[in-house]
Scaffold this active site. Sequence first.
Site, PDB file in Angstrom:
ATOM      1  N   GLU A 153      -1.954  -2.557  -7.537  1.00 27.53           N
ATOM      2  CA  GLU A 153      -0.991  -3.456  -6.884  1.00 27.53           C
ATOM      3  C   GLU A 153      -0.311  -4.447  -7.830  1.00 27.53           C
ATOM      4  O   GLU A 153      -0.210  -5.641  -7.526  1.00 27.53           O
ATOM      5  CB  GLU A 153      -1.697  -4.210  -5.744  1.00 27.53           C
ATOM      6  CG  GLU A 153      -2.347  -3.266  -4.737  1.00 27.53           C
ATOM      7  CD  GLU A 153      -3.044  -3.987  -3.587  1.00 27.53           C
ATOM      8  OE1 GLU A 153      -3.171  -5.216  -3.630  1.00 27.53           O
ATOM      9  OE2 GLU A 153      -3.462  -3.296  -2.634  1.00 27.53           O
ATOM     10  N   GLU A 270      -5.637   5.738   0.038  1.00 30.22           N
ATOM     11  CA  GLU A 270      -6.206   4.794   1.024  1.00 30.22           C
ATOM     12  C   GLU A 270      -5.594   5.005   2.405  1.00 30.22           C
ATOM     13  O   GLU A 270      -5.323   4.050   3.142  1.00 30.22           O
ATOM     14  CB  GLU A 270      -5.971   3.344   0.567  1.00 30.22           C
ATOM     15  CG  GLU A 270      -6.509   3.059  -0.827  1.00 30.22           C
ATOM     16  CD  GLU A 270      -6.463   1.588  -1.223  1.00 30.22           C
ATOM     17  OE1 GLU A 270      -6.226   0.733  -0.358  1.00 30.22           O
ATOM     18  OE2 GLU A 270      -6.676   1.309  -2.420  1.00 30.22           O
TER      19      GLU A 270
HETATM   20  C1  XIL Z   1     -10.111  -3.889   1.339  1.00 36.12           C
HETATM   21  C2  XIL Z   1     -11.477  -3.559   1.968  1.00 36.12           C
HETATM   22  O1  XIL Z   1     -11.324  -2.465   2.831  1.00 36.12           O
HETATM   23  C3  XIL Z   1     -12.023  -4.752   2.698  1.00 36.12           C
HETATM   24  O2  XIL Z   1     -13.354  -4.498   3.122  1.00 36.12           O
HETATM   25  C4  XIL Z   1     -12.003  -5.994   1.806  1.00 36.12           C
HETATM   26  O3  XIL Z   1     -12.399  -7.109   2.562  1.00 36.12           O
HETATM   27  C5  XIL Z   1     -10.625  -6.226   1.247  1.00 36.12           C
HETATM   28  O4  XIL Z   1     -10.195  -5.056   0.560  1.00 36.12           O
HETATM   29  N1  XIL Z   1      -5.862  -2.212  -0.920  1.00 36.12           N
HETATM   30  C6  XIL Z   1      -6.924  -1.904  -1.732  1.00 36.12           C
HETATM   31  C7  XIL Z   1      -8.296  -1.967  -1.200  1.00 36.12           C
HETATM   32  O5  XIL Z   1      -6.704  -1.468  -2.876  1.00 36.12           O
HETATM   33  O6  XIL Z   1      -9.241  -2.314  -2.167  1.00 36.12           O
HETATM   34  C8  XIL Z   1      -8.400  -2.925  -0.027  1.00 36.12           C
HETATM   35  O7  XIL Z   1      -9.709  -2.828   0.528  1.00 36.12           O
HETATM   36  C9  XIL Z   1      -7.349  -2.588   1.001  1.00 36.12           C
HETATM   37  C10 XIL Z   1      -5.961  -2.734   0.414  1.00 36.12           C
END
Ligand code: XIL
Length: 359
Positions: A153, A270
């Site tokens: 990101e 994701e």
């Molecule tokens: C999220 C997790 O799912 C949560 O449990 C945590 O509280 C915050 O992070 N983008 C990403 C992930 O790259 O690491 C994130 O995961 C969601 C958004």
Amino acid sequence: MIARRMFLQSAACLTPAAFRLTAAEEPLRAHAAAHGLLYGAAAAYGPLQNDPDYSAHFAEECNILVPENVLKWTSVHPEPERFNFDPGDYLARFAASHAMKMRGHTLVWHEQLPRWFASAVNKENARGYLEKHMRTVMGHYLGRLHSSDVVNEAIHPPDGREDGLRKTPWLELLGPEYLEIAYTAAAEADSHALAGYNDYGLDYDRPQDEAKRKAVLALLRRLKKQNVLIEAFGMQAHLSAAQWKYFRQTTLRRFLGEIAALGLKILITELDVSDEGLPADIEARDRAIAEVYESYLTAALAESAVIAVLTWGLTDKYTWLASRNHRPDGGTVRVLPLDREFQRKPAWFAIAKALDARR
Ligand code: XIL
């Protein structure tokens, strides 16, 4: 369901084909493998240890695992001079014992940095901290990771910079070169794991998505030009049924084609589909969510550079959207392939269908 399948599998040795699993009932990992792909999910560490139904279904469906949280700085690097690999090692053992690959997530990110970070890290020592973190974490899992989100990101055009870079602690401490520093350190620490860049907000046909796609492509081109080893692109794909009117398959395909043209492999890293704004009626809601999964994945998988699909969780029982999604009806979210009882939902069948359609 696991018990039923085990019965069916053992019965299949002795009895006629009627008892065998039909192709459609095979787990997602089999649908993926039949087309040279990987299917997996983000693993929730606590439940994987404590909820046997969850771990059984995880093992059944996935041939790749990514730790949801335990390889982030807060967890793996809790003090300046201390690393904690226990949870990550547990997940690595789980993956290995179920013939599953594992991804690394995430080495450089502006979120989930430990409390000590702001007071201990400054312009003088930041590079040292970054390189040591990369060496230690990647060194620990050397040869055991399929791929790694080296930087997560880094692009955020609303921050107003011409290069689209997000204003993060890393940018403030090291300048834009923090990316080159990170990828160089990653390549030195582990040349086997595919070195990836991972980002979100790139899915729709809206001006803000287009601006972000442009900035991401520019960043990847810059890194390539400087001969930094970057081999994979992670498309997070946090989707939303409410935004679906902005989706165009052609836009997604064009973008993935541009990434592929840079010589990068692509992973959908994701994937989940928020059901915010959808009706409470479960059948209608499940159908709408499944349509999003199928339409998105069919377009994405038409790009031959795509090698893996991971959902951000496997079951509605454990999903970050449970706390983020706002459902005024007070109902529970229905955003992942399996429901809270681990039953396959229309979303599961939509993913299977899209995997099957891959050429
Ligand atoms: C999220 C997790 O799912 C949560 O449990 C945590 O509280 C915050 O992070 N983008 C990403 C992930 O790259 O690491 C994130 O995961 C969601 C958004």
